[in-house]
Design a protein around this motif. Structure first.
Motif, PDB file in Angstrom:
ATOM      1  N   ILE A  24      51.715  37.606  37.661  1.00  0.00           N
ATOM      2  CA  ILE A  24      50.500  38.146  37.038  1.00  0.00           C
ATOM      3  C   ILE A  24      49.356  37.131  37.036  1.00  0.00           C
ATOM      4  CG2 ILE A  24      51.756  39.805  35.617  1.00  0.00           C
ATOM      5  CD1 ILE A  24      51.181  37.916  33.198  1.00  0.00           C
ATOM      6  N   ASP A  27      46.004  38.486  38.208  1.00  0.00           N
ATOM      7  CA  ASP A  27      45.494  39.426  37.199  1.00  0.00           C
ATOM      8  C   ASP A  27      44.888  38.674  36.023  1.00  0.00           C
ATOM      9  OD1 ASP A  27      46.322  41.699  38.613  1.00  0.00           O
ATOM     10  OD2 ASP A  27      48.283  41.705  37.646  1.00  0.00           O
ATOM     11  N   LYS A  48      46.705  47.834  30.463  1.00  0.00           N
ATOM     12  CA  LYS A  48      47.090  47.090  31.661  1.00  0.00           C
ATOM     13  C   LYS A  48      48.602  47.126  31.845  1.00  0.00           C
ATOM     14  CE  LYS A  48      43.125  45.281  33.015  1.00  0.00           C
ATOM     15  NZ  LYS A  48      42.575  45.557  34.304  1.00  0.00           N
ATOM     16  N   ASP A  49      49.056  46.501  32.909  1.00  0.00           N
ATOM     17  CA  ASP A  49      50.470  46.322  33.219  1.00  0.00           C
ATOM     18  C   ASP A  49      51.190  45.731  31.994  1.00  0.00           C
ATOM     19  OD1 ASP A  49      52.527  44.129  34.128  1.00  0.00           O
ATOM     20  OD2 ASP A  49      52.441  45.568  35.771  1.00  0.00           O
TER      21      ASP A  49
END
Length: 68
Positions: A24, A27, A48-49
């Motif tokens: 991540i 991100d 978000k994720d």
């Protein structure tokens, strides 16, 4: 310092400390830039994720701990 900038700083610190999964990292860099510029709000990060959401929650916990 406002909450968005504190969060961006803490997420950056966590990257530097290798406290976040490498998957991540990009991100998180984008989120930090968006928070610093005001393009992203803390509320935007809730969608978000799940790994990103966990990182944000951990960063917020660290901020709260530092401010206690």
């Amino acid at each position: 310092m406002d909450q968005q900038k504190m969060l961006a700083n803490e997420l950056s610190n966590m990257l530097t400390e290798n406290k976040l999964p490498i998957t991540i990292e990009e991100d998180i860099h984008e989120i930090c830039r968006g928070l610093q510029s005001g393009e992203i709000s803390v509320n935007d990060l809730k969608e978000k994720d799940p790994f990103v959401v966990n990182a944000v929650q951990e960063a917020m916990g660290r901020i709260n701990k530092h401010n206690s």
